[in-house]
Design an enzyme around this catalytic site. Structure first.
Site, PDB file in Angstrom:
ATOM      1  N   CYS A  52       0.864  -1.178   0.000  1.00 36.01           N
ATOM      2  CA  CYS A  52       0.000   0.000   0.000  1.00 36.01           C
ATOM      3  C   CYS A  52       0.903   1.231   0.000  1.00 36.01           C
ATOM      4  O   CYS A  52       1.806   1.336   0.839  1.00 36.01           O
ATOM      5  CB  CYS A  52      -0.902  -0.009   1.233  1.00 36.01           C
ATOM      6  SG  CYS A  52      -1.846   1.531   1.419  1.00 36.01           S
ATOM      7  N   ASP A  59      -0.227  -5.842   0.314  1.00 32.28           N
ATOM      8  CA  ASP A  59      -1.482  -6.142  -0.368  1.00 32.28           C
ATOM      9  C   ASP A  59      -1.270  -7.429  -1.143  1.00 32.28           C
ATOM     10  O   ASP A  59      -0.191  -7.666  -1.686  1.00 32.28           O
ATOM     11  CB  ASP A  59      -1.867  -5.027  -1.339  1.00 32.28           C
ATOM     12  CG  ASP A  59      -2.335  -3.771  -0.625  1.00 32.28           C
ATOM     13  OD1 ASP A  59      -3.054  -3.891   0.372  1.00 32.28           O
ATOM     14  OD2 ASP A  59      -1.973  -2.669  -1.093  1.00 32.28           O
ATOM     15  N   GLU A  75       9.060 -14.692 -21.731  1.00 25.71           N
ATOM     16  CA  GLU A  75       9.884 -15.704 -21.081  1.00 25.71           C
ATOM     17  C   GLU A  75       9.431 -15.760 -19.622  1.00 25.71           C
ATOM     18  O   GLU A  75       9.398 -14.750 -18.935  1.00 25.71           O
ATOM     19  CB  GLU A  75      11.366 -15.330 -21.206  1.00 25.71           C
ATOM     20  CG  GLU A  75      12.314 -16.440 -20.835  1.00 25.71           C
ATOM     21  CD  GLU A  75      12.414 -16.651 -19.353  1.00 25.71           C
ATOM     22  OE1 GLU A  75      12.223 -17.806 -18.922  1.00 25.71           O
ATOM     23  OE2 GLU A  75      12.671 -15.683 -18.619  1.00 25.71           O
ATOM     24  N   HIS A  93      -3.828  -0.668  -6.193  1.00 26.32           N
ATOM     25  CA  HIS A  93      -4.169  -1.875  -6.944  1.00 26.32           C
ATOM     26  C   HIS A  93      -4.328  -1.592  -8.434  1.00 26.32           C
ATOM     27  O   HIS A  93      -3.824  -2.330  -9.280  1.00 26.32           O
ATOM     28  CB  HIS A  93      -5.471  -2.488  -6.429  1.00 26.32           C
ATOM     29  CG  HIS A  93      -5.449  -2.901  -4.996  1.00 26.32           C
ATOM     30  ND1 HIS A  93      -4.335  -3.388  -4.357  1.00 26.32           N
ATOM     31  CD2 HIS A  93      -6.431  -2.920  -4.079  1.00 26.32           C
ATOM     32  CE1 HIS A  93      -4.629  -3.681  -3.112  1.00 26.32           C
ATOM     33  NE2 HIS A  93      -5.900  -3.397  -2.910  1.00 26.32           N
ATOM     34  N   GLU A  94      -5.063  -0.545  -8.744  1.00 27.83           N
ATOM     35  CA  GLU A  94      -5.338  -0.224 -10.140  1.00 27.83           C
ATOM     36  C   GLU A  94      -4.040   0.070 -10.892  1.00 27.83           C
ATOM     37  O   GLU A  94      -3.847  -0.368 -12.032  1.00 27.83           O
ATOM     38  CB  GLU A  94      -6.285   0.983 -10.233  1.00 27.83           C
ATOM     39  CG  GLU A  94      -7.660   0.736  -9.646  1.00 27.83           C
ATOM     40  CD  GLU A  94      -7.770   1.024  -8.141  1.00 27.83           C
ATOM     41  OE1 GLU A  94      -8.901   1.114  -7.652  1.00 27.83           O
ATOM     42  OE2 GLU A  94      -6.731   1.163  -7.457  1.00 27.83           O
TER      43      GLU A  94
END
Length: 154
Positions: A52, A59, A75, A93-94
């Protein structure tokens, strides 16, 4: 069966330190030996972690990456190291989810790529992020990602 040219790879076949950030991580690719053959390749990372950016707390997410290759394949060791580089990276997160999708799309120039990032709850709310290079192709089988809505995901 054609042999894949791995001569340009720098991380495969030996010990490689985990990159300290996603920006420093080196994503590598190999030539697609079945160019013209259309199929979906899937990578699943059920133990993805980042930090975070506000609290520094970890997270956790479950990532699924699907793509239809053209001339290049990612690879897998370089992908694993790239994803691992987020472990000490602070971002929402986004941002993490879209950044991963864009880096892969830039590297591979696939016919199509999507990422489904299913994040475990932060503050009681799971955040799921979905990004794709375009509409899902209709003339090829693309399996569902199959990650259920949050109910303890596991």
């Amino acid at each position: 069966m054609p042999k894949t040219d791995t001569s340009g790879l720098t991380q495969l076949g030996g010990a490689t330190a985990l990159p300290t950030s996603p920006e420093e991580a080196v994503l590598e690719r190999v030539p697609h030996t079945h160019e013209g053959e259309r199929y979906v390749a899937r990578f699943t990372a059920p133990e993805f972690t980042s930090l975070c950016p506000m609290t520094g707390q970890p997270d956790f997410g479950y990532l699924m990456i699907d793509y239809i290759p053209r001339k290049w394949l990612v690879e897998s060791k370089s992908l694993k190291l790239f994803l691992g580089s987020f472990r000490n990276h602070g971002a929402f997160h986004e941002d993490c989810s879209v950044y991963i999708g864009k880096r892969l799309a830039e590297l591979l120039d696939p016919e199509w790529l999507r990422i489904g990032a299913y994040w475990y709850p932060r503050g009681g709310i799971p955040i799921d992020v979905f990004w794709a290079t375009g509409p899902e192709p209709r003339d090829i089988w693309i399996p569902e990602q199959g990650v259920p809505p949050y109910r303890g995901r596991g």
